[in-house]
Design an enzyme around this catalytic site. Structure first.
Site, PDB file in Angstrom:
ATOM      1  N   HIS A 232      69.073  47.446-132.017  1.00  0.00           N
ATOM      2  CA  HIS A 232      67.958  46.540-131.742  1.00  0.00           C
ATOM      3  C   HIS A 232      67.970  45.323-132.645  1.00  0.00           C
ATOM      4  O   HIS A 232      67.682  44.210-132.230  1.00  0.00           O
ATOM      5  CB  HIS A 232      66.629  47.264-131.964  1.00  0.00           C
ATOM      6  N   CYS A 552      80.478  40.175-107.715  1.00  0.00           N
ATOM      7  CA  CYS A 552      79.780  40.562-108.944  1.00  0.00           C
ATOM      8  C   CYS A 552      80.582  41.515-109.809  1.00  0.00           C
ATOM      9  O   CYS A 552      80.051  42.093-110.755  1.00  0.00           O
ATOM     10  CB  CYS A 552      78.413  41.154-108.622  1.00  0.00           C
TER      11      CYS A 552
HETATM   12  C1  PEP Z   1      81.986  46.795-109.042  1.00  0.00           C
HETATM   13  O1  PEP Z   1      82.446  47.874-108.677  1.00  0.00           O
HETATM   14  O2  PEP Z   1      82.666  45.739-109.097  1.00  0.00           O
HETATM   15  C2  PEP Z   1      80.593  46.705-109.485  1.00  0.00           C
HETATM   16  C3  PEP Z   1      80.041  45.549-109.765  1.00  0.00           C
HETATM   17  O3  PEP Z   1      79.902  47.869-109.625  1.00  0.00           O
HETATM   18  P1  PEP Z   1      80.014  48.827-110.904  1.00  0.00           P
HETATM   19  O4  PEP Z   1      80.869  48.136-111.924  1.00  0.00           O
HETATM   20  O5  PEP Z   1      78.630  49.066-111.342  1.00  0.00           O
HETATM   21  O6  PEP Z   1      80.671  50.035-110.338  1.00  0.00           O
END
Ligand code: PEP
Ligand code: MG
Length: 622
Positions: A232, A552
């Site tokens: 923290h 992502c």
């Molecule tokens: C992915 O698989 O690219 C993703 C963003 O999900 P995670 O990393 O949470 O499996």
């Protein structure tokens, strides 16, 4: 010397890690340079005189001490509670003096303290130990806080993030315990107001509440002997933007008040009495860091546009609510992936709909009108949570290869109660701001349909109960993380309201390389042509149907890879918050035509080596 409110911290670590400290012979008459390696906690280089914050002795408590009459003990406890609450309120009043980002971070920690000092499990436990076990107030506080801290640390920690979260939670219990003990003994609290301006604050250990007292315009850096980059205190210091190195073992034995110090929070080094060449290099580092900060700071307000004018969307991935201030600092335009696994990781029982809704609402509110994309829990495989196990959310049959077994959406559909509770909580939170709902590990269209039916059923049920929901429910979209989903992109795009490519899993499933295995790590390449072809296939399928599509996985935060992904048609990227400024800088330097040409050449490359060299050459020339 500057004295701070000190206390009994966690058990001391060994005084010094062998081989991590170096001394250099000086010119005659000069002090010896001493160099210490610690955890690089907050980037940046700073030079200044040491101001040592000595911890005053901790209150001595016999954890078995008994009292004849519980009534006076309860009265003393009530008084200590009231004093503690007043102190937390005073810390809160100081928040207005801090930068906006720090206010959110430190404010949420103070909220945790306030809740613990209110009608909490902690307080019920302390009172019970006084009334039923006949302990003194001090013994009851010590026993209860230690027991809660130990229980927090004793749970399962399926990832290092979960372990860090458990450490932080345990630290919160201990911090409140220490505060109550000090107030029971009426021991004084002191502030850092006597630290000279421009000093490096040096301490054996700094607690989050201490960090909250630091004035970032007076203190140039922090170096401590204890702690670590993910606790923290570290998060606080990051929020304050003070260069910091924690866990520099052996430091306290060598430093003296006023000694010149160099703290390099990027390299994780602390130097006491630097030699002239060390000092000269550090001065360059200070100037570089100031320039970099200025440049990245300016970027925050600039649009994420290619040099040819096309606008991109750069969003943040969020794993823990504690990251919210970093997201605000980064200039991200919303959350493209909120992983909800953190809600279940250390929980003994499933958080109910209202508890979940409160957390989602807090995050959605903090995003102040920017969208929050909440992914329902991606559980299963080798990851376990006691709470989800109890709810029946465990991959039965124990597949030989958990990544190919019961995980993600297929597991949620097998046990829809968890999915229903998440849908209900997200729908409730949608009154706080724009939200999207995302399904993990989709492989087929029927799975998506089944989840969508549940989503609408949950919404109808909420409406019947009088919950007001918008006529248009938050969009329901999918992650594209399997080759099956990427190849069926056109069919899925007809039914999903948005799509997000998760390259972390997509790479694993495409290349048949376990993303968590060190043995095959050298074979794991998100820029492999096979992965890129799937990205291209699904992106084009989505664009043909005007479906929003984003990316992502970790690759979205790689400034070298993003121009290539732009060339493949992507316009929306979600990444770890700290990557946003660098990605923005990279994309602002290139035109769409450059990106398209790069993509064209890359898609003809036969192997990952050639892709990498094309991408690197492009980045070097941009
Ligand atoms: C992915 O698989 O690219 C993703 C963003 O999900 P995670 O990393 O949470 O499996
Ligand atoms: Mg994934």
């Amino acid at each position: 010397m500057t004295t701070i409110d000190g206390a009994d911290g966690p058990p001391p670590r060994p005084a010094c890690r062998p081989g991590r400290r170096h001394a250099r012979r000086p010119a005659p008459g000069r002090p010896v340079e001493h160099r210490f390696a610690g955890d690089a906690t907050v980037r940046g280089v700073a030079i200044g005189p040491a101001a040592i914050a000595v911890e005053s002795p901790a209150p001595q408590v016999d954890p078995t001490a008994r009292a004849d009459d519980p009534a006076p003990e309860l009265a003393r406890l009530a008084e200590a509670l009231a004093r503690s609450l007043r102190q937390v309120e005073r810390l809160r009043d100081r928040l207005a003096l801090l930068p906006e980002d720090s206010q959110i971070e430190i404010g949420s920690l103070l909220d945790v303290y306030r809740r613990m000092l209110g009608p909490s499990r902690l307080l019920r436990g302390i009172r019970r130990r006084i009334t039923q076990d006949g302990l003194t107030a001090e013994a009851a506080v010590r026993q209860e806080t230690e027991q809660l801290a130990a229980a927090t640390l004793g749970g399962e920690t399926p990832s290092s993030e979960a372990e860090d979260a458990a450490q932080r939670r345990a630290g919160e219990f201990r911090e409140i315990g220490r505060r109550l003990l000090r107030n029971l003994g009426r021991m004084p609290f002191r502030s850092f107001s006597a630290v000279p301006e421009g000093a490096v604050l040096v301490a054996e250990q700094l607690r989050p509440a201490d960090a909250a007292l630091i004035d970032p315009s007076r203190i140039v850096a922090v170096a401590t002997e204890e702690g670590g980059a993910t606790d923290h205190t570290a998060i606080m210091l990051r929020a304050l933007g003070i260069p910091a190195v924690l866990a520099a073992h052996g430091l306290m034995a060598r430093v003296r008040d006023g000694a010149t110090m160099v703290v390099d929070g990027s390299a994780g080094t602390v130097v006491v009495d630097p030699a002239p060449d060390t000092l000269a290099a550090a001065r360059l580092g200070v100037a570089d860091h100031a320039r970099e900060r200025q440049a990245l700071g300016r970027l925050r307000r600039l649009a994420a546009r290619l040099s040819s004018g096309e606008k991109l969307q750069l969003q943040a991935n969020l794993e823990l609510p504690a990251e919210l201030p970093l997201i605000a600092q980064s200039g991200a335009a919303g959350i493209g992936l909120l992983r909800t696994e953190f809600l279940f990781m250390n929980a003994q029982a499933m958080p109910d709909v209202d508890a979940q809704a409160a957390i989602y609402s807090e995050i959605v509110t903090a995003m102040a009108g920017d969208v929050t994309t909440i992914r329902v829990v991606d559980w299963g495989g080798e990851k376990h949570s006691e709470a989800l196990d109890r709810a029946g959310l465990r991959g039965e049959g124990e597949s030989v290869n958990p990544a190919l077994g019961m995980r993600g959406l297929r597991l949620l559909l097998r046990h829809p109660a968890v999915l229903e509770s998440q849908f209900a909580a997200i729908l409730k939170a949608s009154s706080a701001g724009p939200v999207r709902v995302m399904l993990p590990m989709v492989t087929t269209v029927p799975e998506l349909r089944e989840a969508r039916d549940i989503y609408h059923r949950v919404a109808r049920r909420l409406r019947r109960k009088g919950v007001r929901l918008d006529d248009n429910l938050p969009p329901l979209g999918i992650m594209v993380e399997t080759p099956a989903a990427a190849l069926m992109g056109d069919a899925l795009a007809q039914e999903a309201e948005f799509m997000a490519i998760g390259t972390n899993d997509l790479t694993m499933y495409t290349l048949a390389v376990d993303r968590a295995s060190a043995e095959v790590a050298s074979l794991y390449h998100p820029l492999h042509p096979a992965v890129l072809r799937l990205i291209q296939t699904v992106t084009e399928a989505a664009l043909r149907q005007y479906r929003p599509i984003s990316i992502c996985g970790e690759i979205a935060g790689d400034p070298r890879a993003v121009p290539l992904l732009v060339g493949l048609g992507l316009r929306s990227f979600s990444m770890t918050a700290s990557a946003v400024p660098r990605v923005k800088r990279a994309v602002r330097a290139v035109s769409f035509e450059d990106c398209r040409r790069l993509a064209h050449r890359v898609m003809e490359a036969p192997d990952v080596a050639e892709v990498t060299s094309l991408v690197d050459a492009f980045a070097a020339g941009a």
